[in-house]
Design a protein around this motif. Structure first.
Motif, PDB file in Angstrom:
ATOM      1  N   VAL A 228      28.835  -6.037  -2.638  1.00 41.80           N
ATOM      2  CA  VAL A 228      28.932  -4.977  -2.030  1.00 41.80           C
ATOM      3  C   VAL A 228      29.006  -4.396  -0.821  1.00 41.80           C
ATOM      4  N   PHE A 229      28.594  -5.621  -0.095  1.00 41.09           N
ATOM      5  CA  PHE A 229      28.697  -5.721   1.659  1.00 41.09           C
ATOM      6  C   PHE A 229      29.594  -5.715   1.482  1.00 41.09           C
ATOM      7  N   ILE A 230      31.555  -5.962   1.384  1.00 43.28           N
ATOM      8  CA  ILE A 230      32.641  -6.226   1.223  1.00 43.28           C
ATOM      9  C   ILE A 230      32.877  -4.315   1.196  1.00 43.28           C
ATOM     10  N   LEU A 231      32.714  -3.739   0.160  1.00 40.06           N
ATOM     11  CA  LEU A 231      33.161  -3.012  -0.485  1.00 40.06           C
ATOM     12  C   LEU A 231      32.657  -2.015   0.410  1.00 40.06           C
ATOM     13  N   LEU A 232      31.427  -1.918   0.843  1.00 39.92           N
ATOM     14  CA  LEU A 232      30.683  -1.096   1.473  1.00 39.92           C
ATOM     15  C   LEU A 232      30.981  -1.038   3.462  1.00 39.92           C
ATOM     16  N   SER A 233      31.627  -2.158   3.332  1.00 41.18           N
ATOM     17  CA  SER A 233      32.101  -2.285   5.123  1.00 41.18           C
ATOM     18  C   SER A 233      33.801  -1.715   4.947  1.00 41.18           C
ATOM     19  N   TYR A 234      34.190  -1.669   4.098  1.00 42.07           N
ATOM     20  CA  TYR A 234      36.146  -0.935   3.757  1.00 42.07           C
ATOM     21  C   TYR A 234      35.653   0.207   3.608  1.00 42.07           C
ATOM     22  N   VAL A 235      35.205   0.643   2.804  1.00 43.57           N
ATOM     23  CA  VAL A 235      34.725   2.157   3.040  1.00 43.57           C
ATOM     24  C   VAL A 235      34.384   2.333   4.428  1.00 43.57           C
ATOM     25  N   TYR A 236      33.726   2.524   5.106  1.00 41.05           N
ATOM     26  CA  TYR A 236      33.067   2.352   6.401  1.00 41.05           C
ATOM     27  C   TYR A 236      34.414   2.614   7.043  1.00 41.05           C
ATOM     28  N   ILE A 237      35.097   1.202   6.655  1.00 44.45           N
ATOM     29  CA  ILE A 237      36.377   1.116   7.963  1.00 44.45           C
ATOM     30  C   ILE A 237      37.571   2.360   7.146  1.00 44.45           C
ATOM     31  N   GLY A 238      37.747   2.220   6.272  1.00 40.95           N
ATOM     32  CA  GLY A 238      38.101   3.114   5.646  1.00 40.95           C
ATOM     33  C   GLY A 238      38.179   5.363   6.188  1.00 40.95           C
ATOM     34  N   CYS A 239      36.636   5.050   6.459  1.00 40.88           N
ATOM     35  CA  CYS A 239      36.486   6.400   6.375  1.00 40.88           C
ATOM     36  C   CYS A 239      36.624   6.353   8.074  1.00 40.88           C
ATOM     37  N   THR A 240      36.443   5.449   8.906  1.00 42.56           N
ATOM     38  CA  THR A 240      36.116   5.955  10.442  1.00 42.56           C
ATOM     39  C   THR A 240      38.077   5.954  10.789  1.00 42.56           C
ATOM     40  N   LEU A 241      38.980   5.507   9.996  1.00 48.63           N
ATOM     41  CA  LEU A 241      40.663   5.219  10.289  1.00 48.63           C
ATOM     42  C   LEU A 241      41.182   6.329  10.258  1.00 48.63           C
ATOM     43  N   ALA A 242      40.358   7.347   9.188  1.00 46.29           N
ATOM     44  CA  ALA A 242      40.624   8.374   8.570  1.00 46.29           C
ATOM     45  C   ALA A 242      41.015  10.009   9.628  1.00 46.29           C
ATOM     46  N   LYS A 243      39.706   9.569  10.264  1.00 50.44           N
ATOM     47  CA  LYS A 243      39.107   9.917  11.603  1.00 50.44           C
ATOM     48  C   LYS A 243      40.365   9.988  12.555  1.00 50.44           C
ATOM     49  N   VAL A 244      41.078   8.833  13.044  1.00 45.41           N
ATOM     50  CA  VAL A 244      41.992   8.726  13.792  1.00 45.41           C
ATOM     51  C   VAL A 244      42.927   9.842  14.005  1.00 45.41           C
ATOM     52  N   ALA A 245      43.384  10.428  15.177  1.00 48.47           N
ATOM     53  CA  ALA A 245      43.703  10.607  15.101  1.00 48.47           C
ATOM     54  C   ALA A 245      45.471  10.910  15.080  1.00 48.47           C
ATOM     55  N   ASN A 246      45.716   9.410  15.304  1.00 46.42           N
ATOM     56  CA  ASN A 246      47.399   9.130  15.473  1.00 46.42           C
ATOM     57  C   ASN A 246      46.905   7.835  14.066  1.00 46.42           C
ATOM     58  N   VAL A 247      47.408   8.103  13.186  1.00 45.42           N
ATOM     59  CA  VAL A 247      47.758   7.684  11.890  1.00 45.42           C
ATOM     60  C   VAL A 247      48.513   6.153  12.176  1.00 45.42           C
ATOM     61  N   GLN A 248      49.316   6.430  12.663  1.00 47.81           N
ATOM     62  CA  GLN A 248      49.829   4.977  12.884  1.00 47.81           C
ATOM     63  C   GLN A 248      49.296   3.762  13.436  1.00 47.81           C
ATOM     64  N   GLN A 249      48.374   3.939  14.212  1.00 45.15           N
ATOM     65  CA  GLN A 249      47.589   3.318  14.866  1.00 45.15           C
ATOM     66  C   GLN A 249      46.302   2.718  13.991  1.00 45.15           C
ATOM     67  N   GLY A 250      45.942   3.239  13.151  1.00 45.14           N
ATOM     68  CA  GLY A 250      45.199   3.592  11.747  1.00 45.14           C
ATOM     69  C   GLY A 250      45.857   3.011  10.724  1.00 45.14           C
ATOM     70  N   LEU A 251      46.902   2.712  10.589  1.00 49.13           N
ATOM     71  CA  LEU A 251      47.330   2.276   9.374  1.00 49.13           C
ATOM     72  C   LEU A 251      47.769   0.231  10.206  1.00 49.13           C
ATOM     73  N   LYS A 252      47.776   0.228  11.607  1.00 49.17           N
ATOM     74  CA  LYS A 252      48.641  -0.983  12.074  1.00 49.17           C
ATOM     75  C   LYS A 252      47.119  -1.691  12.225  1.00 49.17           C
ATOM     76  N   ALA A 253      45.779  -1.042  12.454  1.00 49.03           N
ATOM     77  CA  ALA A 253      43.930  -1.119  12.118  1.00 49.03           C
ATOM     78  C   ALA A 253      44.076  -2.063  10.871  1.00 49.03           C
ATOM     79  N   PHE A 254      44.338  -0.615   9.914  1.00 52.24           N
ATOM     80  CA  PHE A 254      44.194  -1.262   8.282  1.00 52.24           C
ATOM     81  C   PHE A 254      45.113  -2.773   7.391  1.00 52.24           C
ATOM     82  N   LYS A 255      45.734  -2.234   8.738  1.00 53.86           N
ATOM     83  CA  LYS A 255      47.018  -4.111   7.628  1.00 53.86           C
ATOM     84  C   LYS A 255      46.704  -4.728   8.703  1.00 53.86           C
TER      85      LYS A 255
END
Length: 336
Positions: A228-255
């Motif tokens: 549950v902790f791991i899934l919630l942490s990635y939900v938080y990461i996903g929501c944060t990266l979705a707000k990033v203006a630069n899509v390429q930077q978001g994908l690089k961070a998620f990689k």
């Protein structure tokens, strides 16, 4: 363990067998296959090769982290502990399993069985907790990159790993201690491939309700809470990266999270399937699933980290270059 027994009264006598018999697969005929080897034993030979690959892979990653000064960030404390637990856990489990089923030494002494259980379950707990430590590292690195060096220090990571070790050892010792208060008088046959806690306490002919409570509580603490902790942490990461203006930077961070997500999937999905569908899965299928879950993640973890982590790939390239240069030097000396 005497503390558990003394708390129940001094006049209570426990029936403890001299040994247990680990049955392994149930109801499979011992039909000879190629070169007179029973078909079922091919499975254990396969586990042996998986174990060899696991030892080589984990030992290689441990050596790279130890000798490469570029891999000294707090994250690699958790990675080193993960590969150490994988190596130690497989070494505690697989050789004994092979001894039992390849060489027909399926009798195991009472104390040896409890020791076997302790090491297997401790490593199983630590694999789960290590994934939590790595998830926390990714969470801070992506959400608070400017504060990463302050929030995730070497001391903090060492303290978190040490706490997880202490908690895992204490929790497993409680379950082992509760087993020592059981009288085993119905049977000594364990229907599993190792000294499984659930199979052991069901052999008791006295009250085993505390063991039942532990068997219900521990999966929540050791599997569900970390997941549950791991899934919630990635939900938080996903929501944060979705707000990033630069899509390429978001994908690089998620990689940078792909390797960890693969480890989580490999470790948790088979266990969730087994424990969710426990009543619908046949005993032999459950044994195969759990045994593969025990040995496959330790084999795949180092491969995933080598392929998905840029720092480890660079370290491996440097290691291969140094090895190649050393061979060339030796060749020149011999020719000269």
């Amino acid at each position: 363990m005497e503390l558990f027994n003394s708390a129940l009264g001094k006049n209570i006598t426990f029936v403890r067998p001299a040994y247990f018999i680990i049955s392994g697969f149930i109801g499979i005929p011992n039909v000879n296959g190629f070169m007179g080897i029973p078909h079922i034993k091919y499975y254990y030979i396969f586990l042996f090769f998986v174990y060899i690959v696991s030892v080589v892979g984990n030992a290689t990653v441990m050596a790279m982290i130890c000798f490469d000064h570029n891999l000294r960030s707090p994250k690699y404390i958790a990675v080193f502990n993960l590969v150490f637990v994988d190596l130690f856990g497989n070494t505690a489990l697989v050789p004994k399993v092979l001894d039992i089923f390849l060489f027909n030494n399926n009798r195991i002494a009472y104390n040896d069985c409890l020791t076997f259980l302790f090491f297997c379950y401790t490593c199983l707990c630590m694999q789960s907790f290590n994934l939590v430590a790595l998830a926390y590292d990714r969470l801070v690195a992506i959400i608070f990159p400017l504060h990463y060096s302050v929030k995730v220090t070497h001391r903090f990571m060492f303290s978190m790993i040490a706490f997880f070790w202490a908690f895992a050892i204490f929790a497993v010792l409680i379950s082992v201690g509760l087993l020592t208060r059981l009288s085993i008088c119905d049977s000594v046959v364990i229907n599993s491939y190792f000294c499984d806690h659930g199979q052991l306490y069901r052999l008791a002919c006295n009250d085993h309700f505390p063991n039942y409570v532990v068997s219900c509580l521990y999966p929540v603490i050791i599997f569900w809470a970390p997941l549950v902790f791991i899934l919630l942490s990635y939900v938080y990461i996903g929501c944060t990266l979705a707000k990033v203006a630069n899509v390429q930077q978001g994908l690089k961070a998620f990689k940078t999270c792909i390797g960890h997500l693969l480890l989580v999937a490999i470790y948790f999905i088979p266990l969730l399937i087994t424990f969710t569908l426990m009543e619908k899965i046949r005993p032999n299928a459950r044994i195969i699933n759990l045994s593969l879950t025990s040995v496959f993640p330790p084999m795949l973890n180092p491969i995933i980290y080598v392929l998905q982590t840029q720092e480890i790939k660079e370290s491996l390239k440097r290691l291969l270059k140094i090895s190649g240069r050393a061979k060339q030097t030796v060749t020149k000396i011999v020719i000269t």
